[in-house]
Each structure stands twice: as structure tokens, then as C-alpha cells.
Design a protein around this motif. Structure first.
Motif, PDB file in Angstrom:
ATOM      1  N   GLU A  64       0.823  -1.300  -0.020  1.00  0.00           N
ATOM      2  CA  GLU A  64      -0.127   0.048   0.113  1.00  0.00           C
ATOM      3  C   GLU A  64       0.850   1.390  -0.099  1.00  0.00           C
ATOM      4  O   GLU A  64       1.943   1.167   0.419  1.00  0.00           O
ATOM      5  N   MET A  65       0.302   2.304  -0.728  1.00  0.00           N
ATOM      6  CA  MET A  65       1.190   3.537  -0.661  1.00  0.00           C
ATOM      7  C   MET A  65       0.066   4.460  -0.607  1.00  0.00           C
ATOM      8  O   MET A  65      -1.084   4.459  -1.036  1.00  0.00           O
ATOM      9  N   GLY A  66      -0.113   5.305   0.753  1.00  0.00           N
ATOM     10  CA  GLY A  66      -1.172   6.252   1.054  1.00  0.00           C
ATOM     11  C   GLY A  66      -0.758   7.392   2.095  1.00  0.00           C
ATOM     12  O   GLY A  66       0.231   7.254   2.478  1.00  0.00           O
ATOM     13  N   ILE A  67      -1.753   8.147   2.040  1.00  0.00           N
ATOM     14  CA  ILE A  67      -1.514   9.417   2.605  1.00  0.00           C
ATOM     15  C   ILE A  67      -2.878   9.934   3.202  1.00  0.00           C
ATOM     16  O   ILE A  67      -3.889   9.624   2.665  1.00  0.00           O
ATOM     17  N   GLN A  68      -2.807  10.570   4.323  1.00  0.00           N
ATOM     18  CA  GLN A  68      -3.938  11.036   4.935  1.00  0.00           C
ATOM     19  C   GLN A  68      -3.658  12.341   5.955  1.00  0.00           C
ATOM     20  O   GLN A  68      -2.521  12.561   6.304  1.00  0.00           O
ATOM     21  N   VAL A  69      -4.355  13.368   5.414  1.00  0.00           N
ATOM     22  CA  VAL A  69      -4.251  14.786   6.182  1.00  0.00           C
ATOM     23  C   VAL A  69      -5.915  14.923   6.775  1.00  0.00           C
ATOM     24  O   VAL A  69      -6.645  14.732   6.266  1.00  0.00           O
ATOM     25  N   ASP A  70      -5.393  15.523   8.080  1.00  0.00           N
ATOM     26  CA  ASP A  70      -6.704  15.683   8.879  1.00  0.00           C
ATOM     27  C   ASP A  70      -6.546  17.181   9.416  1.00  0.00           C
ATOM     28  O   ASP A  70      -5.227  17.418  10.010  1.00  0.00           O
ATOM     29  N   ALA A  71      -7.385  17.878   9.368  1.00  0.00           N
ATOM     30  CA  ALA A  71      -7.157  19.364   9.952  1.00  0.00           C
ATOM     31  C   ALA A  71      -8.516  19.650  10.621  1.00  0.00           C
ATOM     32  O   ALA A  71      -9.542  19.488  10.028  1.00  0.00           O
ATOM     33  N   THR A  72      -8.117  20.454  11.674  1.00  0.00           N
ATOM     34  CA  THR A  72      -9.482  20.745  12.704  1.00  0.00           C
ATOM     35  C   THR A  72      -9.173  22.284  12.861  1.00  0.00           C
ATOM     36  O   THR A  72      -8.164  22.679  13.383  1.00  0.00           O
TER      37      THR A  72
END
Lengths: 312, 546
Positions: free
Chosen positions: B344-352
Motif C-alpha cells: 500500500e502507498m497512502g497518505i492522510q491529512v486531517d485538519a481541525t
């Protein structure tokens, strides 16, 4: 900090130490330099081409079944009816693979265990659901279906469609030796017509067995202690997903006259002492089934199949 | 026979415990109990294929029970768990499994800073990519180890763990031996640094795995593809998290030696595996940002390679962390990706961003690909919510989700199955009528031209004094697709999936009962997923501790 370094060093050291201790115990079990017939024995023989009689297209029906599956006898009957409608044109294979509820032998009733690892692998390869009975006709994804695997009610119609196909190959199976200990088979595939560039074919050779009498559950009749099982999948002599019919550095591989030849030496499987269920291999009732098929991400279509009943 | 052994184990533990208790006074006995029961009502119109598992045709009901008992006296810990499965689909949805006994038992003792555990145990090294022994009853997992574990606390900032064992397999254990060591420490000054290192070794069963399965399969391959399978696989892991002020950075790296594994076309290959993960967190004022990246290839620690072909989740030694958001709302959770072991190659961005206490904005984006499986994208999600409070009594959440989901890969559907593209707006409203009563409602609509088509979902939940709760919900296939229409359902006809659920809590006990209709779908917990068949029937549950 010094203590931290010591323990970190011990842990990393153990990984390095383990890494350097590779085992090689399986080397003698693997035949790394032995016979590789698919590539070693391929040639173009126009004489054979001239002499070979054309073969009519034959259809391969894979029936995923189990001894505790209540509707599986009905699926087997449907296959027999298809075979009777098209004598000599249909090859069936009863693969005992699926949910354990259906396929486990029944203790106290079953003598044999028909399940095999190769059978399970074939079911997985074709995305079988495990809900039996289910099966495939020529491993073909028919229009209107959701997958290669279909219910028994469409097998007859799908067989009719497949019988209309023309085939570019002939398959020949010769039994060179068969006794209680060993089976030696020679399988040859001859291309009578050229095949589109880019297409790749695979040869799968399986063994099936007839005349096995054992327990089967039936939705209408309940427990049947002396059910006659025919064309039960026993083993794959090639990889379960087929061996590649390829030629290194050749341009068009599948040209008229191209022959692929493959020889198999197969020890007849014996019952092991202490096993709960017998394997039931009997060399007198074995069939060799050779099929040439495609294999891409979304295509396992069987082009042609031939069955040879061995020693009778 | 297994039951007999289990009872003998329990009696032995009690006999061991009694003399200790007699010398030092009574110890402490505690435990917990969980009981699930289901009654199946056949509904051939449900989903695409109807209710088609064996429980609907034959067994008609099922039950599962777990009773855990712990007895502690003078540093000795005795733990046993009684498990019961009757006609149960939990371990394999296509099976009615029957089994009962005590497959989990252990004895543990603290000696100064050393804790010795013999018997069954759960544990993990770091994030668990190399080794994680855990239980997840929701999806029928129990990866307990059976063996010996040593846990030594060197000082307040450093501990060492080591074990040798076999993985539990229902009421027995897998034959493969697993051994490991882990060091974890930390430095806590102006900055913080926690770190660890692990090493794992797994040995295949030579007779079954190599002679019986791998060698014949490899010899059947063409010569250029054959290889010598190794009985042992070794894995090493390094991980660290650095924190300074509002900033933190976590890194996890692991590598495993070459071993036989099945590729996506179920062909045996012999690759080594590796995984790299990094997580960056930063917050300033009312703004918080989290970025997570992951790359893995052929990094799956398993008891043996054939367990990867099993339709049941079995034989996993390590835990591969998901790189996407874990959704809890019903329809946004419908298309959840399982972590792909092959790579797997993945990215996650979470902004609050929360300008004040009454308003909170959150945006999450994740994207996953797998070069080892397909050139197509596997999963992509954009998830956004706005939470708004109206006074002290009313809270609301408005959200939107957009998903791309590769159903061929995640659900093993036919190669021509189209990728699912869905858009799901949703809203949740919670009103606290007084200190005793509150009502919560959810409205969701999933729009898609693929799979089963559009769904609408509505839920209302009334809670009274935290003791009683009644939930009524319905899910409707509002735009069923012709290609996946159940033949028993007329074209254009709406199919409802209603649920009525009641819960009652009293002291430490909670009783639940519900009438449920549920469509077939993937159920995930922490990136570990399985395909659950449609459900139609009644479920009862009881949990308590003492």
C-alpha cells in the motif's frame, strides 16, 4: 542512556543474528534445475500439423461441490444431463471446495476426504463464494452474470453457447505408464491456427477419479451412504492455475505447427496411517484432464479441454 | 476431549491458587461476561442474493459467550476464559461453528520488576506491525498467543519484553512457532523522545507447510519461477516519536526477510517485505493538523502463507495500521478499505479548526494505491464536518463524504465490477431535553451509480437517565441498480432495512435486544475487514462485570 543503548543493541543484535542464520532445509525438496517441459520441449512441426485430425470444441464444467451440500446431487444430475445431450463434448470436474459446512467429511459416515489444497486454490482463483453448489462453464464470464462462478441453472445454456466456438488447438494425452505406484503421462498441445499477438495461454493438467462410493447428503433423500461420485478432482499436475505456454525470445509463439509437450511422473497417492479419512486414490479409475486457458487479471477462459480415461 | 482438558486446566489453576490464598488471606476475584444470541429470519429479498447462509436454512439460531475470570493474590494472577460458540457464524460467516471450552488461560507472577506469564497472552510491539496479539470479537478475531512471556522493567523509562509461543486457533493452536523481543524506552526533558526496537522470528511447520504444501506447489511452477522456501522468517522494527511543544513526529520502520507469499494472482513468490510509516502532528491556537504517510510492500507477518488464501481472517501475527479515517456513521462507513497486505502507498491529512467552543470544522482526506496489486487507485476519501452547538442543550453535526472505492480488490468482486464512486451528505442532531432525557437523530443519504445504488438512512435514539435507550432506524435502497437487483424484487421497488434496538443498563450490566435487517457489506475494525452477509432477524446481548 548507557542502559538504553545496551538493550537497544541487544534487540537489534538479535535481529542481525537471526538474519544471518538462514535455514536451507527445504533445498533438497525443490527441483531447481529439473525438467521444465513447457519451455524445454516446444517446437514447430508441420508434419504433425498435417497429420493431426481437427478436434471439435469441448466444454469444461467445474462443479464446486461438497458431501454435506444438500443441493449438490442435483447439480451433479444437471451435469450428467448436459453430458448426455452433448456426448463426448463436455468434460466435468467435481471440485470438493467451499465452506467447511458443506465440504467437511461427515464423521461416522464418510470414508474419504475429497478436499484438496489445489481444489481450494482453484475455487479462490475463480472467486467462488463457498456457497454450494456453484460452478463455472469454461471459466467464462458470460454476459448478464456477475462473475465467472454461476448457479447450476445456467450451465446448460452456457454450454450451448460455448460449443459454437471454434478452437485453434488440439490436445493429446498419452498414458505411458500406469500401475499401482506410478502414472506417467505425456500431454501435447498443437496449434493448428495462429493466435492473436499478445494473447498468452496456459496449460493445466488435472487428475479426476470416477466410481468412488461414499456418503453424500441430499435435500430430498437425506443421508445417502452409497452415493456414486464421478470425476472427483484429485490433484493438479501443473500449477493449479496452469503453467505458462511460452517461448523465450520468440516473436509470434502461437503459430500453426507449434507444439508444446509436457511429461508428468506422478506417484499414486497412498492412504497415510492414522488419518481419520482415506484419500481413496485408485489408479484403475483415474482420468487425466488437460485444458488450455487464458489467464489475465479478469479472464480465465478455457479454450479447449480433453479428457482421457486411464487404465480401465 | 478439548473440553475435558479445559476443565482440567481450570481445576489445576484453582488448586495452584488455593495454597497461596490460604497463606496470605483471600485474594481478589473479578471477571466479566458477554453473551450474544441471534435468531435468523429468512428473507430472500434482502440485498442482491437474499439471506443465504446456513443459519437461515438449518440452524435458525446461534449463541456466543465469553466468561473471563481473574483471580489475583499476592502478585499472582490467574486468568481463564470460557468461550462458547453454538451454530455460530462469528468466526466464519459461511459456517455454523460449534465449540466450547477454555482456550484462554494463563498464570502470571510479578517478581520484583519482572513479570512472567505462562499460558495465553495478548500483547504488541510498538504499533504492532511486526507483532500484535489481540482480540476483536466484532469481526471474530482472536490472535492470542500461547506460550511464555517475560516483561522486565529496567527502570522507569525502559522496559524489555520477550516471548516464545504459538498463535491460538479456535480451541487449538497453529503449529508454527513465533518468538520475539522488544525494547521500549523514553527520554522526557524539554522535549520528549519515545523509541523502541523489536525483532521477531517465525518458524514454519516443516512437515505440513514445507513438505506438504510449499514444495509440491513450487515444483509445479515453471523452472524460472521456482525458489527454495525458507522455514524461518525474521523481522526487525525501529520506531520513535519525537515531541517538542505543539509539534510531534512519529516514525515506524520495519523489514522482514524473504519468504513464500501469494501475490494478487495467487502465484507463489519469494519477496522480502518492508514498511515505513510517518505521522506528523502540529497544533497552534485553535488549529490542528495531522499528516500521515505509509508505504508497504509484501509486509505481512503470518503463521503461514496459505492463511492469506483463507476466506476467514486467520493467522495474522502483525497488525498493519490503516491510513484512512475510521468512520462510525452508518452510510459513510459502508465503503471502508481493508489494509492490503501485498502493499500500500497512502497518505492522510486531517485538519481541525475551532474558532470558538461552539463551532468546529474538520476536514479529512485520504488516498491509497497499491502498485503490487493494480495500477488503479484503491481508495480515496474526502470527509468534512461542521459541528455547531446551540446553547447547552442542542448539538449538531453537518457533514459530507466523497469516496472512490475499488470493489474488485476490496471485496474480491468480478474483474468487470466498476469502482464505486459515492457522495454522502449527513446530519446529526442531539437535543438534551433535561438532565435525564436526550434524543439524537441522524439523516444520511448515499448517492452512487455503482454497487447496489443509492441508500437513505434515518435514525432516532431516545436515552432516558442513561439507563434506557431505544433506537429506531431504517435504511432504504432508494435507487436500486438493475445490474445488482435481487430477482425477487420488482424493478424500482424500494427495499427497507429497518432496525429497532433497545438497551437497558443496570449497575454493571447492560441488556440489549434488537430486530435488525442489514444489507451485505464490509465490516472493518481498525483496517481489518471482512465481508459480512446480509442479516435478518433478532439479536440479544448481555454484558456484565463483577
Amino acid at each position: 542512556m548507557k542502559t538504553h543503548s545496551i538493550f537497544l543493541g541487544i534487540t537489534l543484535g538479535s535481529f542481525v543474528l537471526m538474519h544471518s542464520c538462514f535455514d536451507d532445509s527445504a533445498r533438497e525438496l525443490i527441483n531447481l534445475v529439473g525438467f521444465d517441459p513447457a519451455s524445454d520441449t516446444t517446437y514447430i512441426d508441420l508434419d504433425t500439423l498435417g497429420l493431426a485430425s481437427p478436434q471439435p470444441k469441448r466444454v469444461y464444467i467445474e462443479d464446486f461441490t461438497g458431501v454435506k451440500c444438500s443441493n449438490c446431487p442435483d447439480a451433479a444430475k444437471k451435469i450428467e444431463a448436459i453430458k448426455e445431450t452433448h456426448p463426448g463434448r463436455v468434460v466435468a470436474m467435481a471440485v470438493h471446495a467451499g465452506a467447511e459446512t458443506f465440504t467437511n467429511p461427515k464423521t461416522g459416515h464418510s470414508t474419504y476426504d475429497f478436499r484438496t489444497q489445489d481444489g481450494n486454490n482453484i475455487a479462490s482463483m475463480l472467486h467462488a463464494s463457498g456457497n454450494l453448489p456453484e460452478g463455472a462453464v469454461d471459466r467464462k464470464f458470460f454476459e448478464g452474470e456477475t462473475g465467472i462462478i454461476t448457479s447450476r441453472f445456467v450451465w446448460a445454456g452456457n454450454t450451448e453457447k460455448r460449443l459454437l466456438e471454434s478452437i485453434p488447438i488440439c490436445i493429446d494425452i498419452q498414458e505411458e505408464r500406469l500401475d499401482a505406484d506410478t502414472l506417467v503421462l505425456l500431454v501435447r498441445v498443437l496449434y493448428k491456427e495462429a493466435v492473436a499477438t499478445g494473447e498468452q495461454h496456459f496449460l493445466a493438467v488435472y487428475l479426476s477419479q470416477d466410481s468412488l462410493v461414499d456418503y453424500q447428503y441430499d435435500i430430498m433423500l437425506g443421508d445417502i451412504e452409497d452415493y456414486a461420485f464421478n470425476h472427483v478432482f484429485r490433484a493438479s499436475l501443473t500449477a493449479y492455475s496452469g503453467d505458462s505456454l511460452g517461448v523465450a525470445n520468440a516473436g509470434d509463439v502461437y503459430v500453426p505447427g507449434r507444439v508444446f509437450q509436457k511429461r508428468f511422473v506422478v506417484p499414486i497417492k497412498r492412504d497415510a496411517a492414522g488419518e481419520a479419512f482415506k484419500t481413496g486414490w485408485d489408479y484403475r479409475f483415474l482420468n487425466a484432464v488437460a485444458l488450455v486457458h487464458k489467464k489475465t487479471m479478469d479472464d480465465f477462459e478455457v479454450i479447449h479441454v480433453v479428457e482421457k480415461h486411464l487404465k480401465r | 476431549m478439548n473440553s475435558l482438558y479445559s476443565i482440567l486446566r481450570f481445576v489445576l489453576l484453582i488448586l495452584l491458587a488455593l495454597p497461596v490464598a490460604a497463606q496470605d488471606g483471600p485474594g481478589q476475584l473479578r471477571g466479566d461476561l458477554m453473551v450474544n444470541s441471534a435468531f435468523y429470519i429468512d428473507d430472500p429479498r434482502l440485498g442482491q442474493f437474499g439471506t443465504n447462509t446456513t443459519q437461515y436454512k438449518t440452524q435458525k439460531s446461534s449463541a456466543e459467550t465469553w466468561l473471563f475470570v481473574n483471580y489475583n493474590v499476592k502478585g499472582w494472577d490467574f486468568n481463564v476464559r470460557y468461550d462458547l460458540f453454538h451454530n455460530s457464524p462469528l468466526l466464519n460467516p459461511q459456517e455454523a461453528f460449534n465449540g466450547q471450552g477454555m482456550p484462554f488461560f494463563n498464570l502470571s507472577k510479578n517478581v520484583s520488576d519482572l513479570t512472567v506469564t505462562v499460558g495465553s497472552f495478548y500483547d504488541q510491539f510498538g504499533s504492532g506491525v511486526l507483532f500484535r496479539a489481540y482480540e476483536d470479537r466484532v469481526i471474530g478475531l482472536d490472535f492470542a498467543m500461547q506460550g511464555i512471556k517475560l516483561d522486565y522493567k529496567v527502570n522507569n523509562n525502559l522496559r524489555v519484553k520477550a516471548f516464545s509461543g504459538k498463535q491460538k486457533n479456535r480451541f487449538a493452536s497453529h503449529p508454527q512457532v513465533i518468538q520475539g523481543i522488544n525494547v521500549e524506552g523514553g527520554i522526557f526533558k524539554k522535549f520528549t523522545l519515545t523509541y523502541g526496537a523489536s525483532a521477531i522470528k517465525r518458524t514454519l511447520d516443516f512437515t505440513t507447510d514445507i513438505q506438504g504444501n510449499l514444495a509440491p506447489a513450487i515444483n509445479a511452477m515453471t523452472r524460472e519461477n521456482r525458489f527454495v522456501p525458507r522455514a524461518n522468517v525474521y523481522g526487525g522494527q525501529l520506531y520513535a516519536t519525537f515531541g517538542y511543544g505543539n509539534f510531534s513526529l512519529g516514525i515506524d520502520l520495519a523489514h522482514k526477510t524473504a519468504e513464500a507469499v501469494f501475490d494478487f494472482r495467487q502465484k507463489l513468490i519469494n519477496p522480502s517485505g518492508s514498511i515505513a510509516m510517518a505521522t506528523l502532528n502540529y497544533s497552534i491556537g485553535r488549529f490542528a493538523l495531522s499528516v500521515q504517510g505509509k508505504y508497504s510492500e509484501y509486509f505481512a507477518m503470518r503463521t503461514n502463507p496459505y492463511t492469506a488464501l483463507s476466506p476467514v481472517l486467520v493467522g495474522t501475527i502483525g497488525f498493519l495500521t490503516p491510513v484512512n479515517r475510521q468512520n462510525t456513521y452508518r452510510l459513510p462507513a459502508r465503503y471502508s478499505p481493508a489494509v492490503q497486505e501485498l502493499g500500500e502507498m497512502g497518505i492522510q491529512v486531517d485538519a481541525t479548526f475551532s474558532p470558538n467552543r461552539k463551532n468546529v470544522f474538520n476536514v479529512n482526506f485520504s488516498h491509497i494505491e497499491s502498485p503490487q496489486i493494480t495500477e488503479e487507485t484503491l481508495f480515496r476519501e474526502l470527509f468534512a464536518t461542521y459541528q455547531k452547538s446551540f446553547g447547552k442543550r442542542v448539538k449538531s453535526t453537518f457533514g459530507f463524504q466523497s469516496v472512490f472505492y475499488n470493489q474488485k480488490v476490496y471485496e474480491g468482486k468480478a474483474p468487470t465490477t466498476p469502482n464505486v464512486k459515492s457522495m454522502t451528505p449527513f446530519v446529526e442532531l442531539q437535543v438534551n431535553m433535561n438532565n435525564r432525557k436526550s434524543i439524537r437523530t441522524e439523516l444520511q443519504y448515499l448517492r452512487t451509480d455503482q454497487d447496489l445504488g443509492d441508500f437513505a438512512f434515518a435514525l432516532a435514539e431516545l436515552t432516558i437517565a442513561a439507563k434506557y435507550s431505544i433506537t429506531i432506524s431504517d435504511m432504504v435502497n432508494t435507487q436500486p441498480r438493475e445490474a445488482t437487483r435481487n430477482p425477487l424484487v420488482a424493478p424500482g421497488e424500494l427495499v427497507h432495512y429497518p432496525t429497532v434496538f433497545f438497551a437497558y443498563s443496570h449497575n454493571q450490566s447492560r441488556f440489549t435486544a434488537g430486530y435488525i435487517k442489514q444489507v451485505e457489506g464490509i465490516v472493518c475494525n481498525g483496517g481489518v475487514c471482512r465481508l459480512e452477509p446480509a442479516f435478518s432477524g433478532v439479536r440479544f446481548g448481555l454484558t456484565t462485570n463483577f
